[in-house]
Design an enzyme around this catalytic site. Structure first.
Site, short mmCIF file in Angstrom:
data_model
loop_
_atom_site.label_atom_id
_atom_site.label_comp_id
_atom_site.label_asym_id
_atom_site.label_seq_id
_atom_site.Cartn_x
_atom_site.Cartn_y
_atom_site.Cartn_z
N HIS A 1 73.86 24.15 70.67
CA HIS A 1 75.01 23.24 70.82
C HIS A 1 74.49 21.81 70.69
CE1 HIS A 1 78.27 21.15 73.02
NE2 HIS A 1 79.01 22.21 72.79
N LYS B 1 83.65 26.72 82.45
CA LYS B 1 83.64 27.88 81.58
C LYS B 1 83.58 29.18 82.38
CE LYS B 1 81.11 25.37 77.96
NZ LYS B 1 82.14 25.06 76.95
N CYS C 1 80.90 22.17 67.82
CA CYS C 1 79.73 21.39 68.26
C CYS C 1 78.42 22.04 67.85
CB CYS C 1 79.74 21.14 69.77
SG CYS C 1 81.09 20.11 70.31
N GLN D 1 77.10 29.63 77.90
CA GLN D 1 77.93 30.76 77.43
C GLN D 1 77.43 32.10 77.96
OE1 GLN D 1 80.72 30.35 75.95
NE2 GLN D 1 80.56 28.20 75.36
N ASP E 1 69.84 26.89 77.92
CA ASP E 1 71.24 26.48 78.01
C ASP E 1 72.06 27.75 78.20
OD1 ASP E 1 73.88 25.99 77.44
OD2 ASP E 1 73.51 24.82 75.63
C1 LIG Z 1 76.23 26.63 74.50
C2 LIG Z 1 76.84 25.38 75.07
N1 LIG Z 1 76.02 24.42 75.53
C3 LIG Z 1 76.50 23.30 76.06
C4 LIG Z 1 77.85 23.06 76.13
C5 LIG Z 1 78.32 21.77 76.74
O1 LIG Z 1 78.96 22.04 77.94
P1 LIG Z 1 79.69 20.86 78.75
O2 LIG Z 1 80.64 20.23 77.76
O3 LIG Z 1 80.38 21.56 79.87
O4 LIG Z 1 78.65 19.92 79.19
C6 LIG Z 1 78.73 24.01 75.65
C7 LIG Z 1 80.18 23.75 75.66
O5 LIG Z 1 80.92 24.27 74.86
C8 LIG Z 1 78.22 25.20 75.11
O6 LIG Z 1 79.03 26.15 74.64
#
Ligand SMILES: Cc1ncc(COP(=O)(O)O)c(C=O)c1O
Length: 419
Positions: free
Chosen positions: A136, A239, A377, A216, A213
């Site tokens: 992401h 989420k 993203c 998900q 990270d």
């Molecule tokens: C894999 C992953 N990493 C990071 C993020 C960023 O999360 P946040 O916007 O809650 O900081 C997301 C959000 O869609 C994501 O799907």
């Protein structure tokens, strides 16, 4: 009450009553365009059950005050509830100690914390950071900023056409300059579950720390940070049935202690004079200022809720949803699923021949179906798979097989509209 999916393994079927679960989510009763809402945008943000909403109301109506320094009843109560929530999160991911759990505003904030706290202190000119094509943007951009500032280099693990990481290539990227690895547990755009335990072990054998990270993954499967042996693990409350504005950074205590603070201010200090400031111990060293107290307590209630259902039951049920949707879509002429790794969570990215994803999303909305369209993203993934954008349906444990049917019928309606 009936179990929607009769193919569930008996141990899950006996505990997984999706209609009873749905009854606890007020928003799922909404009508959109005069049709029942079918919410398939869970990878962006999931919905909140009544027990979590009730917990927020209880906090706001009978427990709210600023935490940490107060000696009065409300401040002591709020502090105790906030710290209790930290321990719930600790148990949820099986962290060894509660001081290894830092409340942040979310995954993005957590990664920025690691970049500033660890990266700026320990990564220098000529050093290399390994990331993957699947990341992401929130696990790319902070490291690019660091690389630019320090003269460090980013190396990228490629993927195959199915959306899987090429592990041989990953291993081949390591050399004596490798100082850090950042990898997502599950791809938000494709659903691929990455072999992170193996990747962490490989990095550790070369003395390289790894940030996972888990944005998900944590909402969809059991996470055990001690078993994974990751150095950092992060996810976002919104989420996983919790509030927005809250998330977690797990870090090994020994690493967190060596790191420099990210934000300066109240609560993160031991003592302040104009000559010298000494910092608080972890986790407080990384929680400057008044934190989102209500959201942190709400997230504690959310993980209570998920744990009561059981993460293994959630994972098994969501896999059934994924298989049911995939099976139908793979037989639809003109529909191509993007991301076909054998190990996936319940995310289906796809394209419909001749129809722009934005039009698919708009027409599905007219059927009451909420999906996300765009680059999600992850522009490097789109570039690699040669698609400008996709439509993404992402499922949660409160979705049903009947909703999958409505979604599939919606795609057929889209196809009819454009032929
Ligand atoms: C894999 C992953 N990493 C990071 C993020 C960023 O999360 P946040 O916007 O809650 O900081 C997301 C959000 O869609 C994501 O799907």
């Amino acid at each position: 009450m009936k179990i929607i999916d009769s193919t569930l393994k008996p141990q899950f079927a006996s505990i997984f009553d999706v209609e009873a679960i749905r009854a606890e989510f007020p928003i799922l009763k909404l009508q959109v365009e005069n049709k029942p809402l079918v919410y398939l945008d869970n990878a962006a943000s999931s919905q909140m059950p009544q027990p979590v909403i009730d917990r927020l109301v209880r906090y706001q109506t009978s427990q709210h005050a600023n935490i940490n320094r107060g000696v009065h009843y409300l401040s002591e109560t709020a502090t105790a509830e906030y710290e209790d929530s930290r321990r719930k999160l600790q148990r949820f991911i099986n962290a060894g100690e509660d001081r290894e759990v830092i409340f942040t505003s979310g995954t993005t904030d957590s990664i920025n914390l690691v970049m500033h706290g660890y990266g700026r202190k320990f990564i220098g000119v000529g050093d290399e950071i390994i990331l993957t094509t699947l990341e992401h943007h929130s696990n790319i951009v902070p490291w690019q900023m660091l690389a630019e500032e320090k003269g460090a280099k980013i190396r990228v693990v490629p993927i195959n056409d199915a959306g899987e990481l090429l592990i041989d290539e990953y291993e081949g990227l390591f050399n004596e300059r490798t100082k850090f690895v950042g990898v997502l547990h599950v791809s938000n755009a494709l659903g691929t579950i990455n072999p992170i335990k193996q990747m962490i072990a490989f990095a550790h054998a070369r003395g390289v720390p790894v940030l996972i990270d888990g944005a998900q993954a944590a909402p969809h499967m059991r996470v055990d940070v001690q078993d994974l042996d990751c150095d950092f693990y992060t996810f976002s409350g919104h989420k996983m049935c919790g509030p927005t504005g809250i998330g977690i950074l797990y870090g090994k205590a020994e690493l967190l202690e060596r790191m420099q603070p990210f934000k300066g201010g109240g609560d993160m200090i031991m003592s302040v004079t104009f000559e010298k400031t000494t910092y608080n111990s972890i986790p407080h060293k990384f929680e400057a200022g008044t934190p989102p107290i209500a959201a942190a307590i709400g997230l504690g209630a959310a993980v209570d809720y998920l744990s009561a259902i059981g993460m293994d039951a959630i994972a098994a049920y969501e896999l059934e949803l994924l298989n049911y949707a995939t099976e139908q879509m793979s037989h639809m002429p003109g529909v191509r699923i993007i991301g076909t790794a054998p190990m996936k969570t319940a995310v289906v990215s796809f394209e419909v021949k001749g129809v722009h994803p934005h039009d698919i999303g708009t027409l599905l909305n007219q059927e009451g179906v909420a999906v996300r369209t765009g680059h999600h993203c992850v522009q490097p993934v789109m570039l690699r798979l040669k698609v400008p954008a996709t439509t993404r349906a992402s499922f949660a444990f409160y979705n049903t097989m009947a909703e999958v049917d409505t979604f599939i019928a919606g795609i057929r309606t889209v196809q009819k509209f454009f032929t």
